[in-house]
Design a protein around this motif. Structure first.
Motif, PDB file in Angstrom:
ATOM      1  N   GLY A  86       1.110 -13.910  10.685  1.00 59.23           N
ATOM      2  CA  GLY A  86       0.497 -13.197   9.572  1.00 59.23           C
ATOM      3  C   GLY A  86       1.544 -12.737   8.575  1.00 59.23           C
ATOM      4  O   GLY A  86       2.728 -12.623   8.910  1.00 59.23           O
ATOM      5  N   LYS A  87       1.087 -12.486   7.354  1.00 63.40           N
ATOM      6  CA  LYS A  87       1.979 -11.945   6.334  1.00 63.40           C
ATOM      7  C   LYS A  87       1.370 -10.653   5.823  1.00 63.40           C
ATOM      8  O   LYS A  87       0.230 -10.632   5.362  1.00 63.40           O
ATOM      9  CB  LYS A  87       2.152 -12.941   5.195  1.00 63.40           C
ATOM     10  CG  LYS A  87       3.162 -12.481   4.169  1.00 63.40           C
ATOM     11  CD  LYS A  87       3.384 -13.519   3.088  1.00 63.40           C
ATOM     12  CE  LYS A  87       4.419 -12.988   2.098  1.00 63.40           C
ATOM     13  NZ  LYS A  87       4.537 -13.797   0.904  1.00 63.40           N
ATOM     14  N   CYS A  88       2.154  -9.584   5.945  1.00 61.37           N
ATOM     15  CA  CYS A  88       1.679  -8.268   5.531  1.00 61.37           C
ATOM     16  C   CYS A  88       1.462  -8.251   4.018  1.00 61.37           C
ATOM     17  O   CYS A  88       2.341  -8.653   3.260  1.00 61.37           O
ATOM     18  CB  CYS A  88       2.699  -7.214   5.940  1.00 61.37           C
ATOM     19  SG  CYS A  88       2.255  -5.562   5.397  1.00 61.37           S
ATOM     20  N   THR A  89       0.287  -7.775   3.609  1.00 61.83           N
ATOM     21  CA  THR A  89       0.029  -7.745   2.163  1.00 61.83           C
ATOM     22  C   THR A  89       0.641  -6.497   1.518  1.00 61.83           C
ATOM     23  O   THR A  89       0.707  -6.387   0.308  1.00 61.83           O
ATOM     24  CB  THR A  89      -1.490  -7.773   1.855  1.00 61.83           C
ATOM     25  OG1 THR A  89      -2.122  -6.737   2.598  1.00 61.83           O
ATOM     26  CG2 THR A  89      -2.109  -9.102   2.241  1.00 61.83           C
ATOM     27  N   GLU A  90       1.119  -5.581   2.338  1.00 62.74           N
ATOM     28  CA  GLU A  90       1.745  -4.364   1.792  1.00 62.74           C
ATOM     29  C   GLU A  90       3.236  -4.575   1.556  1.00 62.74           C
ATOM     30  O   GLU A  90       3.755  -4.260   0.502  1.00 62.74           O
ATOM     31  CB  GLU A  90       1.561  -3.191   2.773  1.00 62.74           C
ATOM     32  CG  GLU A  90       0.124  -2.874   3.127  1.00 62.74           C
ATOM     33  CD  GLU A  90      -0.626  -2.168   1.995  1.00 62.74           C
ATOM     34  OE1 GLU A  90      -0.004  -1.388   1.260  1.00 62.74           O
ATOM     35  OE2 GLU A  90      -1.843  -2.431   1.848  1.00 62.74           O
ATOM     36  N   CYS A  91       3.933  -5.097   2.570  1.00 64.79           N
ATOM     37  CA  CYS A  91       5.394  -5.182   2.450  1.00 64.79           C
ATOM     38  C   CYS A  91       5.918  -6.618   2.531  1.00 64.79           C
ATOM     39  O   CYS A  91       7.109  -6.847   2.368  1.00 64.79           O
ATOM     40  CB  CYS A  91       6.074  -4.319   3.524  1.00 64.79           C
ATOM     41  SG  CYS A  91       5.958  -4.994   5.192  1.00 64.79           S
TER      42      CYS A  91
END
Ligand SMILES: [Zn+2]
Length: 114
Positions: free
Chosen positions: A71-76
């Motif tokens: 997954g890729k964090c949408t925040e950082c």
């Protein structure tokens, strides 16, 4: 058991490819199954064995690659390994992330007898 409909769909794809190539049977099929997809491996294999009877895939070797989740964090923006959907980001703890790998369900290759 939704694995059966997935299996039937895969058999459909493989048979139409084999027919297009003028083959009589599928010798080997390789699949990529994401660990974050909804496929349960045991149920999948049971469904497979039942569904391939009397098809061009009856004697085909089945190779399944279980692709791990990412997954890729949408925040950082951190990219991290995911064991389950909605795993939090290990860097900032956010639950908002985009799955970039692990939901696939695809036929990787088909080997046929002609
Ligand atoms: Zn984050």
């Amino acid at each position: 058991m939704h694995e059966l409909s997935i299996v039937l769909n895969i058999i459909d794809i493989a048979e139409s490819e084999a027919v297009k190539a003028g083959a009589l049977a599928v010798r080997r099929i390789e699949l990529n199954i994401g660990k974050l997809s909804t496929v349960e491996p045991m149920a999948f294999e049971v469904a497979w064995k039942q569904a391939v009877r009397n098809t061009m895939l009856e004697h085909a070797g089945l190779v399944t690659n279980y692709v791990s989740g990412k997954g890729k964090c949408t925040e950082c923006g951190t990219v991290f390994g995911m064991n389950e959907l909605f795993d939090p980001c290990p860097a900032c703890g956010s639950f908002f992330s985009e799955v970039i790998q692990g939901r696939e369900l695809q036929v990787k290759s088909i080997n046929i007898d002609s």
